[in-house]
Write a protein that holds these residues in place. Sequence first.
Motif, PDB file in Angstrom:
ATOM      1  N   VAL A 173       0.850  -1.190   0.000  1.00  0.00           N
ATOM      2  CA  VAL A 173       0.000   0.000   0.000  1.00  0.00           C
ATOM      3  C   VAL A 173       0.886   1.241   0.000  1.00  0.00           C
ATOM      4  CG1 VAL A 173      -1.900   1.207   1.123  1.00  0.00           C
ATOM      5  CG2 VAL A 173      -1.695  -1.280   1.379  1.00  0.00           C
ATOM      6  N   TYR A 174       0.749   2.058  -1.035  1.00  0.00           N
ATOM      7  CA  TYR A 174       1.471   3.337  -1.117  1.00  0.00           C
ATOM      8  C   TYR A 174       0.519   4.436  -0.652  1.00  0.00           C
ATOM      9  CZ  TYR A 174       4.920   0.995  -4.155  1.00  0.00           C
ATOM     10  OH  TYR A 174       5.874   0.168  -4.668  1.00  0.00           O
ATOM     11  N   THR A 175       0.859   5.094   0.444  1.00  0.00           N
ATOM     12  CA  THR A 175       0.013   6.182   0.929  1.00  0.00           C
ATOM     13  C   THR A 175       0.799   7.488   0.929  1.00  0.00           C
ATOM     14  OG1 THR A 175       0.593   6.187   3.278  1.00  0.00           O
ATOM     15  CG2 THR A 175      -0.991   4.499   2.539  1.00  0.00           C
ATOM     16  N   PHE A 180       3.550   0.643   2.884  1.00  0.00           N
ATOM     17  CA  PHE A 180       3.359  -0.517   3.750  1.00  0.00           C
ATOM     18  C   PHE A 180       3.372  -1.794   2.919  1.00  0.00           C
ATOM     19  CE2 PHE A 180       1.113   3.116   5.406  1.00  0.00           C
ATOM     20  CZ  PHE A 180       1.350   3.107   6.771  1.00  0.00           C
ATOM     21  N   ASP A 181       4.034  -2.821   3.410  1.00  0.00           N
ATOM     22  CA  ASP A 181       3.900  -4.152   2.837  1.00  0.00           C
ATOM     23  C   ASP A 181       2.891  -4.936   3.667  1.00  0.00           C
ATOM     24  OD1 ASP A 181       5.605  -4.076   0.658  1.00  0.00           O
ATOM     25  OD2 ASP A 181       7.373  -4.518   1.875  1.00  0.00           O
ATOM     26  N   VAL A 182       2.079  -5.749   2.982  1.00  0.00           N
ATOM     27  CA  VAL A 182       1.177  -6.642   3.709  1.00  0.00           C
ATOM     28  C   VAL A 182       1.927  -7.956   3.904  1.00  0.00           C
ATOM     29  CG1 VAL A 182      -1.026  -7.848   3.670  1.00  0.00           C
ATOM     30  CG2 VAL A 182      -0.839  -5.563   2.658  1.00  0.00           C
ATOM     31  N   THR A 183       2.147  -8.320   5.145  1.00  0.00           N
ATOM     32  CA  THR A 183       2.888  -9.547   5.445  1.00  0.00           C
ATOM     33  C   THR A 183       1.981 -10.489   6.240  1.00  0.00           C
ATOM     34  OG1 THR A 183       3.671  -8.852   7.613  1.00  0.00           O
ATOM     35  CG2 THR A 183       4.973  -8.128   5.711  1.00  0.00           C
ATOM     36  N   ARG A 190       7.381  -0.027   5.115  1.00  0.00           N
ATOM     37  CA  ARG A 190       8.499  -0.243   4.203  1.00  0.00           C
ATOM     38  C   ARG A 190       9.317   1.033   4.044  1.00  0.00           C
ATOM     39  NH1 ARG A 190       9.529  -3.756   0.052  1.00  0.00           N
ATOM     40  NH2 ARG A 190      10.746  -2.895  -1.657  1.00  0.00           N
ATOM     41  N   GLU A 191       8.596   2.136   4.065  1.00  0.00           N
ATOM     42  CA  GLU A 191       9.264   3.413   3.813  1.00  0.00           C
ATOM     43  C   GLU A 191       8.440   4.527   4.454  1.00  0.00           C
ATOM     44  OE1 GLU A 191       9.923   3.944  -0.349  1.00  0.00           O
ATOM     45  OE2 GLU A 191      10.280   6.097  -0.158  1.00  0.00           O
ATOM     46  N   LEU A 192       9.129   5.454   5.114  1.00  0.00           N
ATOM     47  CA  LEU A 192       8.449   6.602   5.723  1.00  0.00           C
ATOM     48  C   LEU A 192       8.763   7.832   4.894  1.00  0.00           C
ATOM     49  CD1 LEU A 192       9.536   5.731   9.359  1.00  0.00           C
ATOM     50  CD2 LEU A 192       7.148   5.814   8.588  1.00  0.00           C
ATOM     51  N   PHE A 193       7.753   8.657   4.634  1.00  0.00           N
ATOM     52  CA  PHE A 193       8.011   9.874   3.864  1.00  0.00           C
ATOM     53  C   PHE A 193       8.374  11.007   4.811  1.00  0.00           C
ATOM     54  CE2 PHE A 193       5.020   7.879   0.609  1.00  0.00           C
ATOM     55  CZ  PHE A 193       6.082   7.321  -0.092  1.00  0.00           C
ATOM     56  N   LEU A 211       8.348  -2.020  11.660  1.00  0.00           N
ATOM     57  CA  LEU A 211       9.207  -1.350  10.691  1.00  0.00           C
ATOM     58  C   LEU A 211      10.052  -2.405   9.998  1.00  0.00           C
ATOM     59  CD1 LEU A 211      10.075   1.404   9.553  1.00  0.00           C
ATOM     60  CD2 LEU A 211      11.858   1.462  11.309  1.00  0.00           C
ATOM     61  N   ARG A 212      10.049  -2.347   8.682  1.00  0.00           N
ATOM     62  CA  ARG A 212      10.825  -3.326   7.925  1.00  0.00           C
ATOM     63  C   ARG A 212      12.312  -3.051   8.149  1.00  0.00           C
ATOM     64  NH1 ARG A 212      12.516  -3.023   2.265  1.00  0.00           N
ATOM     65  NH2 ARG A 212      12.716  -5.096   1.361  1.00  0.00           N
ATOM     66  N   ILE A 213      13.034  -4.090   8.486  1.00  0.00           N
ATOM     67  CA  ILE A 213      14.481  -3.946   8.682  1.00  0.00           C
ATOM     68  C   ILE A 213      15.181  -4.374   7.396  1.00  0.00           C
ATOM     69  CG2 ILE A 213      16.448  -4.594  10.131  1.00  0.00           C
ATOM     70  CD1 ILE A 213      14.210  -3.262  11.714  1.00  0.00           C
ATOM     71  N   GLU A 214      15.956  -3.476   6.832  1.00  0.00           N
ATOM     72  CA  GLU A 214      16.714  -3.839   5.623  1.00  0.00           C
ATOM     73  C   GLU A 214      17.731  -4.918   5.979  1.00  0.00           C
ATOM     74  OE1 GLU A 214      16.283  -2.909   2.613  1.00  0.00           O
ATOM     75  OE2 GLU A 214      14.962  -1.178   2.799  1.00  0.00           O
ATOM     76  N   SER A 215      17.772  -5.975   5.231  1.00  0.00           N
ATOM     77  CA  SER A 215      18.722  -7.036   5.547  1.00  0.00           C
ATOM     78  C   SER A 215      19.917  -6.944   4.622  1.00  0.00           C
ATOM     79  CB  SER A 215      18.062  -8.403   5.412  1.00  0.00           C
ATOM     80  OG  SER A 215      17.511  -8.540   4.127  1.00  0.00           O
TER      81      SER A 215
END
Lengths: 215, 245
Positions: A173-175, A180-183, A190-193, A211-215
């Motif tokens: 979902v792009y807001t 947001f990713d649906v998991t 996924r990303e904060l503006f 919060l998605r952690i970049e791996s």
Amino acid sequence: MTRIGREELAQRIASDIPEGAYVNLGIGAPTLVANYLPSDLEVILHTENGLLGMGSAPAPGLIDPDLINAGKQPVTALAGAAYFHHADSFGMMRGGHLDICVLGAFQVSATGDLANWSTGAPGAIPAVGGAMDLAIGAKAVYVMTDLLTKAGESKLVAECTYPLTGVGCVSRVYTDHAVFDVTGGGFQVRELFGGTTVDELEQLTGLSLQLRIES
Amino acid sequence: MIDKTVPGTADAVAGVADGSTVMIGGFGRAGQPVELIDALIEQGAGDLTIVSNNAGNGDTGLAALLAKGRVRRMVCSFPRQHDSWVFDGLYRAGEIELEIVPQGNLAERIRAAGAGIGAFFSPTGVGTELAEGKEERTIDGRRYVLEYPIKADVALISAYRGDRWGNLIYRETARNFGPIMAAAATTTVAQVDEVVALGALDPEAVVTPGVFVNRVVAVAPRGWVQDGIFVGGVDIEGRPLEVLS
């Protein structure tokens, strides 16, 4: 907290679409995404009324009433385009041949349910069009929407209260506040503006967010 | 000699009975067989069930048929449009029945009828109110609902060119429901811009083979194409653009 505009959001979505993708852009705001696809990349746009390789709007004197998009607006066909009938067109969706579809939403649930075709208001004339087919008809279903309704209610919800379009079908979902990713465990940021924080998003949505952690 | 061409649109729609199910091609205005619909209005059949993606635009074509009170029931995916005031008024007044079908299921149900399929399982609509009361099955871990074919007594479609055997080609996105409706009706009537000589259509490029077509009638050609070449000069409804002086 930072919000981005609709054009900027369209640009953000376009940047996630890779070369070679077959993409359907839903009626309304998602059509803006087409304006930001880089001209040096080949992305093939599908319109469910029977065209792959859809191009931009024609000049006024060159409108062709036989060549329209799903929103019944005049479009053009790129070199390499193909026309086909409606059963083939929806077979492309249902059969999983499209890579990405971008849709609007009234609500998206934490399990990826989508509500975007009816508010269920009494007296409204129901009209579903291709919404239910699109919702289940691409490998990745992206929603483009404001996070909040005009009344300030979150469109991300634990469970949809509006009539469903599809079950468990939304992948991202792009807001205007965040992506947001649906998991399996609900919405993951996924990303904060700009300066938006997860805490603020949790307040706005009433949901517990990771919060998605970049791996 | 086989000759499916008929002289005029009145001949093309002759014999449509009251109470018939009539498929009408088109997506919005593109591919809507307006001349055949006008002839059907003139012919007078009523109590019709109409299967079409939309429920009329403006006051012409399908909207005009609705306005005459000839339609008992609409089967469509998207009746509500900015210019669907005729349908909207009838629906709000309780003067027309409506079955809403998701567009892909509508297309596949029509295709199934033409292809002799008894029913099929579709993933579209699963878990929504449009699947309520329908049989559901999980196949390979995915949920599906059982959908039945939609067939018709008559299909009215609009193509671009046809020959006396009923072979048809279309133009751009005006193809839409034409090929599948042609196969799903007992009697299929195609209006075309031009009836061409047998053999003039490239067999490799025929979209609807004549076996699916019963009657072909030539109508006034679309104004934005001349000698097969797009010339433009019209608005989205096909009306000539104002000449600026």
